[in-house]
Motif scaffolding. Structure first.
Motif, short mmCIF file in Angstrom:
data_model
loop_
_atom_site.label_atom_id
_atom_site.label_comp_id
_atom_site.label_asym_id
_atom_site.label_seq_id
_atom_site.Cartn_x
_atom_site.Cartn_y
_atom_site.Cartn_z
N LEU A 232 -0.92 67.22 49.40
CA LEU A 232 -0.12 67.15 48.39
C LEU A 232 -0.71 67.52 46.94
N ASN A 233 -0.01 67.97 46.16
CA ASN A 233 -0.41 68.04 44.57
C ASN A 233 -0.35 66.82 43.83
N ASP A 234 -0.35 66.89 42.65
CA ASP A 234 -0.58 65.87 41.76
C ASP A 234 0.90 65.18 41.82
N GLN A 235 1.84 65.77 41.84
CA GLN A 235 3.15 65.46 41.70
C GLN A 235 3.93 65.03 43.22
N ASP A 236 3.12 64.85 44.13
CA ASP A 236 3.30 64.52 45.53
C ASP A 236 4.24 65.49 46.21
N TYR A 237 4.06 66.62 46.06
CA TYR A 237 4.84 67.71 46.75
C TYR A 237 3.82 68.50 47.78
N CYS A 238 4.18 68.56 48.81
CA CYS A 238 3.36 69.36 49.78
C CYS A 238 3.04 70.74 49.57
N MET A 239 1.99 71.19 49.42
CA MET A 239 1.61 72.46 49.21
C MET A 239 1.79 73.41 50.30
N GLY A 240 2.14 72.99 51.37
CA GLY A 240 2.22 73.66 52.91
C GLY A 240 3.75 74.08 52.93
N CYS A 241 4.67 73.17 52.86
CA CYS A 241 6.28 73.44 53.03
C CYS A 241 6.90 73.32 51.63
N ARG B 61 7.96 70.69 50.25
CA ARG B 61 8.92 69.54 49.89
C ARG B 61 8.10 68.11 49.45
N HIS B 62 8.86 67.32 48.60
CA HIS B 62 8.31 66.25 47.99
C HIS B 62 7.98 65.35 49.03
N ILE B 63 7.12 64.52 48.94
CA ILE B 63 6.87 63.29 49.80
C ILE B 63 7.79 62.55 50.46
N ASP B 64 8.98 62.14 49.39
CA ASP B 64 10.15 61.47 49.63
C ASP B 64 11.03 62.42 50.36
N GLU B 65 10.97 63.71 50.37
CA GLU B 65 11.89 64.36 51.22
C GLU B 65 11.75 64.47 52.70
N ILE B 66 10.00 64.53 52.88
CA ILE B 66 9.55 64.71 54.18
C ILE B 66 9.85 63.36 54.82
N VAL B 67 9.51 62.34 54.24
CA VAL B 67 9.83 61.00 54.99
C VAL B 67 11.29 60.89 55.27
N SER B 68 12.25 61.24 54.31
CA SER B 68 13.59 60.83 54.65
C SER B 68 14.25 62.13 55.52
N TRP B 69 13.59 63.23 55.74
CA TRP B 69 14.17 64.45 56.43
C TRP B 69 15.04 63.90 57.78
N SER B 70 14.74 62.93 58.43
CA SER B 70 15.54 62.64 59.77
C SER B 70 16.70 61.96 59.27
N ALA C 27 -1.00 55.70 54.11
CA ALA C 27 -0.54 54.98 52.96
C ALA C 27 0.49 55.77 52.10
N LYS C 28 0.19 57.03 51.92
CA LYS C 28 1.18 57.74 51.12
C LYS C 28 2.72 57.68 51.73
N TRP C 29 2.71 57.80 53.07
CA TRP C 29 3.79 58.02 53.93
C TRP C 29 4.48 56.81 53.79
N HIS C 30 3.80 55.30 54.00
CA HIS C 30 4.27 53.98 53.84
C HIS C 30 4.77 53.82 52.27
N GLU C 31 4.16 54.27 51.29
CA GLU C 31 4.36 54.28 50.07
C GLU C 31 5.95 54.92 49.80
N ALA C 32 6.03 55.93 50.47
CA ALA C 32 7.40 56.67 50.27
C ALA C 32 8.59 55.97 50.99
N LYS C 33 8.29 55.51 52.25
CA LYS C 33 9.19 54.78 52.98
C LYS C 33 9.75 53.51 52.01
N VAL C 34 8.74 52.86 51.65
CA VAL C 34 9.19 51.36 50.81
C VAL C 34 10.01 51.83 49.71
#
Length: 76
Positions: free
Chosen positions: A11-20, A22-31, A64-71
């Motif tokens: 992730l970069n400083d804004q929580d966007y994945c530098m691979g795909c 997507r923002h961490i929220d978009e990754i976590v909520s994808w399904s 921890a990042k994953w849990h934070e986004a899910k919450v």
């Protein structure tokens, strides 16, 4: 619809994945989101990746990042 994940997570400083791109929220909520939302995310990725050019991964996408986004999204 298939995930745009490229298995190069960081992730970069804004929580966007530098691979795909997507923002961490978009990754976590994808399904959880419908195909029209997934398509909107996918459509935004080329511009995001261009904007991120030259940026570095500053943090890992760990539990921890994953849990934070899910919450934050009310998924946990």
């Amino acid at each position: 619809m298939q995930s745009p994940c490229v298995a190069n997570c960081g992730l970069n400083d804004q929580d966007y994945c530098m691979g795909c791109g997507r923002h961490i929220d978009e990754i976590v909520s994808w399904s959880q989101v419908d195909d029209s939302r997934k398509q909107a995310i996918i459509d935004a990725l080329p511009a995001r990746k261009k904007a991120f050019s030259g940026q570095q991964n500053t943090q890992t996408q760990g539990p921890a990042k994953w849990h934070e986004a899910k919450v934050r999204l009310g998924l946990e």
